[in-house]
Design a protein around this motif. Structure first.
Motif, PDB file in Angstrom:
ATOM      1  N   HIS A  93       0.826  -1.206   0.000  1.00 52.74           N
ATOM      2  CA  HIS A  93       0.000   0.000   0.000  1.00 52.74           C
ATOM      3  C   HIS A  93       0.867   1.266   0.000  1.00 52.74           C
ATOM      4  O   HIS A  93       0.601   2.210  -0.741  1.00 52.74           O
ATOM      5  CB  HIS A  93      -0.942  -0.004   1.206  1.00 52.74           C
ATOM      6  CG  HIS A  93      -1.755   1.233   1.339  1.00 52.74           C
ATOM      7  ND1 HIS A  93      -2.728   1.586   0.429  1.00 52.74           N
ATOM      8  CD2 HIS A  93      -1.728   2.221   2.270  1.00 52.74           C
ATOM      9  CE1 HIS A  93      -3.272   2.735   0.798  1.00 52.74           C
ATOM     10  NE2 HIS A  93      -2.678   3.145   1.907  1.00 52.74           N
ATOM     11  N   GLU A 101      -9.894  -0.809  -0.706  1.00 44.79           N
ATOM     12  CA  GLU A 101      -9.689  -2.252  -0.565  1.00 44.79           C
ATOM     13  C   GLU A 101      -8.627  -2.548   0.489  1.00 44.79           C
ATOM     14  O   GLU A 101      -8.763  -3.478   1.279  1.00 44.79           O
ATOM     15  CB  GLU A 101      -9.287  -2.860  -1.909  1.00 44.79           C
ATOM     16  CG  GLU A 101      -9.135  -4.356  -1.888  1.00 44.79           C
ATOM     17  CD  GLU A 101     -10.396  -5.109  -1.472  1.00 44.79           C
ATOM     18  OE1 GLU A 101     -10.257  -6.193  -0.857  1.00 44.79           O
ATOM     19  OE2 GLU A 101     -11.513  -4.620  -1.721  1.00 44.79           O
ATOM     20  N   PHE A 102      -7.582  -1.731   0.523  1.00 48.67           N
ATOM     21  CA  PHE A 102      -6.540  -1.891   1.534  1.00 48.67           C
ATOM     22  C   PHE A 102      -7.133  -1.784   2.944  1.00 48.67           C
ATOM     23  O   PHE A 102      -6.860  -2.619   3.811  1.00 48.67           O
ATOM     24  CB  PHE A 102      -5.431  -0.850   1.344  1.00 48.67           C
ATOM     25  CG  PHE A 102      -4.552  -0.698   2.551  1.00 48.67           C
ATOM     26  CD1 PHE A 102      -3.603  -1.663   2.859  1.00 48.67           C
ATOM     27  CD2 PHE A 102      -4.685   0.400   3.394  1.00 48.67           C
ATOM     28  CE1 PHE A 102      -2.796  -1.538   3.990  1.00 48.67           C
ATOM     29  CE2 PHE A 102      -3.883   0.535   4.516  1.00 48.67           C
ATOM     30  CZ  PHE A 102      -2.939  -0.437   4.811  1.00 48.67           C
ATOM     31  N   GLU A 144      -8.058   0.985  -4.762  1.00 44.13           N
ATOM     32  CA  GLU A 144      -7.104   0.168  -4.011  1.00 44.13           C
ATOM     33  C   GLU A 144      -6.942   0.651  -2.566  1.00 44.13           C
ATOM     34  O   GLU A 144      -6.671  -0.158  -1.681  1.00 44.13           O
ATOM     35  CB  GLU A 144      -5.732   0.170  -4.711  1.00 44.13           C
ATOM     36  CG  GLU A 144      -5.721  -0.566  -6.028  1.00 44.13           C
ATOM     37  CD  GLU A 144      -6.145   0.280  -7.225  1.00 44.13           C
ATOM     38  OE1 GLU A 144      -6.062  -0.229  -8.355  1.00 44.13           O
ATOM     39  OE2 GLU A 144      -6.557   1.450  -7.032  1.00 44.13           O
ATOM     40  N   SER A 145      -7.122   1.943  -2.338  1.00 42.54           N
ATOM     41  CA  SER A 145      -7.030   2.450  -0.962  1.00 42.54           C
ATOM     42  C   SER A 145      -8.183   1.916  -0.123  1.00 42.54           C
ATOM     43  O   SER A 145      -7.977   1.480   1.023  1.00 42.54           O
ATOM     44  CB  SER A 145      -7.029   3.980  -0.949  1.00 42.54           C
ATOM     45  OG  SER A 145      -5.830   4.476  -1.493  1.00 42.54           O
ATOM     46  N   ARG A 192       2.541   1.789  -3.460  1.00 47.88           N
ATOM     47  CA  ARG A 192       1.559   2.265  -4.435  1.00 47.88           C
ATOM     48  C   ARG A 192       1.204   3.722  -4.156  1.00 47.88           C
ATOM     49  O   ARG A 192       1.145   4.542  -5.068  1.00 47.88           O
ATOM     50  CB  ARG A 192       0.292   1.405  -4.398  1.00 47.88           C
ATOM     51  CG  ARG A 192      -0.738   1.816  -5.444  1.00 47.88           C
ATOM     52  CD  ARG A 192      -2.063   1.098  -5.265  1.00 47.88           C
ATOM     53  NE  ARG A 192      -2.612   1.161  -3.923  1.00 47.88           N
ATOM     54  CZ  ARG A 192      -3.150   2.244  -3.364  1.00 47.88           C
ATOM     55  NH1 ARG A 192      -3.212   3.370  -4.023  1.00 47.88           N
ATOM     56  NH2 ARG A 192      -3.633   2.202  -2.143  1.00 47.88           N
TER      57      ARG A 192
END
Length: 102
Positions: free
Chosen positions: A25, A73-74, A70-71, A28
């Protein structure tokens, strides 16, 4: 500048998976526009606790970061692995010279 901090306890059973997820994370996030720094750190006084320290150019960069799928989901994956959603603090900050503190 915006500074974001968060910390959370890491259960021993999932430690390696959690650290790998956090490193992914951060890597990215550092590639996103407006990210100045983004790091996951081990608390030296409590090695079972991890600490996030992030610096962002401005509120718009943070909003864009939070909007990246993606944030989100993280956060979901981390919360499931840790058992609680990590407490996060967000601050507006400006640089201060040591000479000005005199």
């Amino acid at each position: 500048m915006i500074i974001i901090t968060a910390s959370f306890a890491v259960p021993p059973a999932g430690r390696e998976e959690i650290i790998a997820l956090c490193i992914e994370h951060s890597a990215r996030s550092r590639a996103e526009p407006g990210c100045i720094s983004h790091h996951i750190l081990v608390d030296c006084e409590d090695p079972e606790r991890l600490f996030y320290h992030e610096q962002w150019q401005d509120e718009a960069a943070v909003a864009a970061h939070f909007a990246v799928p993606e944030s989100g989901e993280f956060v979901k994956r981390l919360t499931a692995l840790v058992g609680v959603r990590p407490a996060m603090q967000i601050y507006r900050a400006e640089p201060v010279s040591v000479a000005d503190l005199g």
